[in-house]
Design a protein around this motif. Structure first.
Motif, PDB file in Angstrom:
ATOM      1  N   ILE A 294     -13.948  14.237 -14.613  1.00  0.00           N
ATOM      2  CA  ILE A 294     -13.059  13.851 -15.704  1.00  0.00           C
ATOM      3  C   ILE A 294     -11.641  14.311 -15.416  1.00  0.00           C
ATOM      4  N   ASP A 295     -11.496  15.557 -14.984  1.00  0.00           N
ATOM      5  CA  ASP A 295     -10.157  16.073 -14.702  1.00  0.00           C
ATOM      6  C   ASP A 295      -9.545  15.426 -13.466  1.00  0.00           C
ATOM      7  N   CYS A 296     -10.373  15.019 -12.527  1.00  0.00           N
ATOM      8  CA  CYS A 296      -9.903  14.278 -11.350  1.00  0.00           C
ATOM      9  C   CYS A 296      -9.264  12.969 -11.798  1.00  0.00           C
ATOM     10  N   LYS A 297      -9.946  12.250 -12.667  1.00  0.00           N
ATOM     11  CA  LYS A 297      -9.417  10.972 -13.156  1.00  0.00           C
ATOM     12  C   LYS A 297      -8.133  11.178 -13.950  1.00  0.00           C
ATOM     13  N   ILE A 298      -8.117  12.216 -14.792  1.00  0.00           N
ATOM     14  CA  ILE A 298      -6.907  12.505 -15.573  1.00  0.00           C
ATOM     15  C   ILE A 298      -5.731  12.797 -14.652  1.00  0.00           C
ATOM     16  N   LEU A 299      -5.972  13.612 -13.638  1.00  0.00           N
ATOM     17  CA  LEU A 299      -4.896  13.966 -12.707  1.00  0.00           C
ATOM     18  C   LEU A 299      -4.344  12.728 -12.008  1.00  0.00           C
ATOM     19  N   MET A 300      -5.217  11.880 -11.495  1.00  0.00           N
ATOM     20  CA  MET A 300      -4.749  10.699 -10.761  1.00  0.00           C
ATOM     21  C   MET A 300      -3.986   9.742 -11.668  1.00  0.00           C
ATOM     22  N   LEU A 301      -4.466   9.560 -12.880  1.00  0.00           N
ATOM     23  CA  LEU A 301      -3.762   8.672 -13.804  1.00  0.00           C
ATOM     24  C   LEU A 301      -2.420   9.259 -14.216  1.00  0.00           C
ATOM     25  N   ARG A 302      -2.376  10.563 -14.393  1.00  0.00           N
ATOM     26  CA  ARG A 302      -1.117  11.217 -14.749  1.00  0.00           C
ATOM     27  C   ARG A 302      -0.092  11.070 -13.620  1.00  0.00           C
TER      28      ARG A 302
ATOM     29  N   GLY B  46       0.811  -1.210   0.000  1.00  0.00           N
ATOM     30  CA  GLY B  46       0.000   0.000   0.000  1.00  0.00           C
ATOM     31  C   GLY B  46       0.844   1.260   0.000  1.00  0.00           C
ATOM     32  N   LEU B  47       0.466   2.207  -0.844  1.00  0.00           N
ATOM     33  CA  LEU B  47       1.152   3.493  -0.952  1.00  0.00           C
ATOM     34  C   LEU B  47       0.144   4.625  -0.802  1.00  0.00           C
ATOM     35  N   ILE B  48       0.556   5.710  -0.167  1.00  0.00           N
ATOM     36  CA  ILE B  48      -0.271   6.910  -0.050  1.00  0.00           C
ATOM     37  C   ILE B  48       0.423   8.044  -0.790  1.00  0.00           C
ATOM     38  N   ARG B  49      -0.327   8.800  -1.589  1.00  0.00           N
ATOM     39  CA  ARG B  49       0.209   9.984  -2.243  1.00  0.00           C
ATOM     40  C   ARG B  49      -0.772  11.133  -2.071  1.00  0.00           C
ATOM     41  N   ASP B  50      -0.287  12.232  -1.502  1.00  0.00           N
ATOM     42  CA  ASP B  50      -1.100  13.431  -1.291  1.00  0.00           C
ATOM     43  C   ASP B  50      -1.018  14.315  -2.530  1.00  0.00           C
ATOM     44  N   ILE B  51      -2.152  14.514  -3.201  1.00  0.00           N
ATOM     45  CA  ILE B  51      -2.174  15.350  -4.406  1.00  0.00           C
ATOM     46  C   ILE B  51      -3.031  16.605  -4.176  1.00  0.00           C
TER      47      ILE B  51
ATOM     48  N   ALA C 168      -4.262  11.758 -20.089  1.00  0.00           N
ATOM     49  CA  ALA C 168      -3.349  11.398 -18.998  1.00  0.00           C
ATOM     50  C   ALA C 168      -2.055  10.774 -19.504  1.00  0.00           C
ATOM     51  N   GLY C 169      -2.005  10.456 -20.795  1.00  0.00           N
ATOM     52  CA  GLY C 169      -0.808   9.846 -21.362  1.00  0.00           C
ATOM     53  C   GLY C 169      -0.628   8.400 -20.968  1.00  0.00           C
ATOM     54  N   VAL C 170      -1.745   7.678 -20.791  1.00  0.00           N
ATOM     55  CA  VAL C 170      -1.651   6.282 -20.337  1.00  0.00           C
ATOM     56  C   VAL C 170      -2.250   5.295 -21.338  1.00  0.00           C
ATOM     57  N   THR C 171      -2.475   5.749 -22.559  1.00  0.00           N
ATOM     58  CA  THR C 171      -3.028   4.838 -23.568  1.00  0.00           C
ATOM     59  C   THR C 171      -2.099   3.643 -23.752  1.00  0.00           C
TER      60      THR C 171
END
Length: 310
Positions: free
Chosen positions: A91-99, A63-68, A138-141
């Motif tokens: 949508i932008d929340c998902k993009i941010l987390m994936l990025r 498990g990892l925690i990251r504060d964004i 997000a650049g994850v394709t």
């Protein structure tokens, strides 16, 4: 099949648990990252070791925690894809987390990303065309695998490279939970959480409050975001007063008070604590508001304010 490591975006809900277990069953090492902001999973701030221990014991994941928080609050000033029903920039929340997860790949030496998403489950961010758009932004394709609905989507790089067996993935779709519940039973998972009521940012009252604060203040600090999520608020240009509605909210206001704030209560009468964030010359106005929300003070001709040192 080659041994691989996956970085799983972990919400703690049944879908993300199952996504990790499906990949773990194929021999992959699962690193589960939980992103936190004042709006979600904030209770895990500073508890990284405890989170890791809990996931290892319950699921065998690291498990990892990251504060964004800082990036998220900056995003909320003007989300490129707008808000949903309230102040939810889904949508932008998902993009941010994936990025952010993509940026972590080399740090944690993971081969690809995974989520517990299911096509058609969320109306704003899990429609097929939106999911493709989010991947691109997000650049994850190609490096994002969704094990629970993978068979309804094009094969990803982990599948093409043989890191994951596509035949052992799933084709779940829609908002129903019966397929997930059956799969949970197969894995012997019985203590999973019930479906959540949704992101706190979809709450109409909180959403309206946050939008008003963002408009008046141009942005929010982490502490201000925390304050916005509870209590009774009085917000105008140059004035922000928060009243506790319960004892634990009174305590929380005192915990979050900082130099420059002013804390008040009505002297000698049980009732709400008031935190004046902005509007230092407004003590008389604070007194009238406090009197209105202190039942035992309403009928009194005069009450005195007591200022509490933060």
């Amino acid at each position: 099949m080659l041994k691989a490591r996956v970085l799983l975006l972990f919400s703690g809900g049944l879908d993300s648990i199952l996504a990790g277990k499906v990949l773990q069953a194929q021999g992959l090492e699962v690193l589960a990252v939980r992103f936190i902001t004042p709006f979600f999973h904030w209770q895990w701030r500073g508890r990284e070791e405890e989170f890791d221990r809990m996931l290892r014991e319950k699921y065998g994941f690291r498990g990892l925690i990251r504060d964004i928080s800082e990036e998220y609050l900056e995003l909320m000033k003007d989300p490129p894809h707008g808000f949903g029903s309230a102040a939810n920039p889904c949508i932008d929340c998902k993009i941010l987390m994936l990025r952010k997860a993509r940026e972590m790949l080399s740090e944690v030496e993971a081969d690809f990303l995974a989520t517990g998403e299911v096509v058609g489950q969320r109306p704003m961010s899990q429609r097929r065309n939106i999911m493709r758009h989010i991947e691109k932004e997000a650049g994850v394709t190609g490096i994002l695998l969704r094990p629970l609905c993978a068979k309804r989507l094009p094969p990803t790089e982990p599948e093409k490279k043989g890191l994951v067996d596509r035949d052992r993935l799933y084709d779940f779709c829609g908002r129903g939970r019966k397929p997930q519940m059956r799969l949970a039973e197969e894995f012997g998972i019985t203590d999973y959480p019930s479906p959540a009521g949704g992101c706190i940012l979809t709450d109409p009252q909180i959403g309206e409050r946050l939008k008003r604060l963002l408009a008046l203040r141009g942005g929010l600090s982490v502490r201000e975001a925390e304050l916005a999520l509870f209590g009774r608020h009085f917000i105008e240009d140059g004035f922000w007063l928060i009243l506790g509605r319960k004892e634990f909210e009174n305590r929380r206001l005192q915990e979050l008070a900082r130099p420059g704030d002013r804390l008040f209560k009505i002297r000698g009468i049980p009732g709400p604590t008031a935190l004046l964030v902005e509007g230092r010359g407004e003590a008389e106005r604070v007194r009238e508001i406090l009197k209105r929300y202190t039942p035992k003070a309403r009928g009194l001709p005069k009450v005195e304010l007591e200022e509490i040192t933060p």
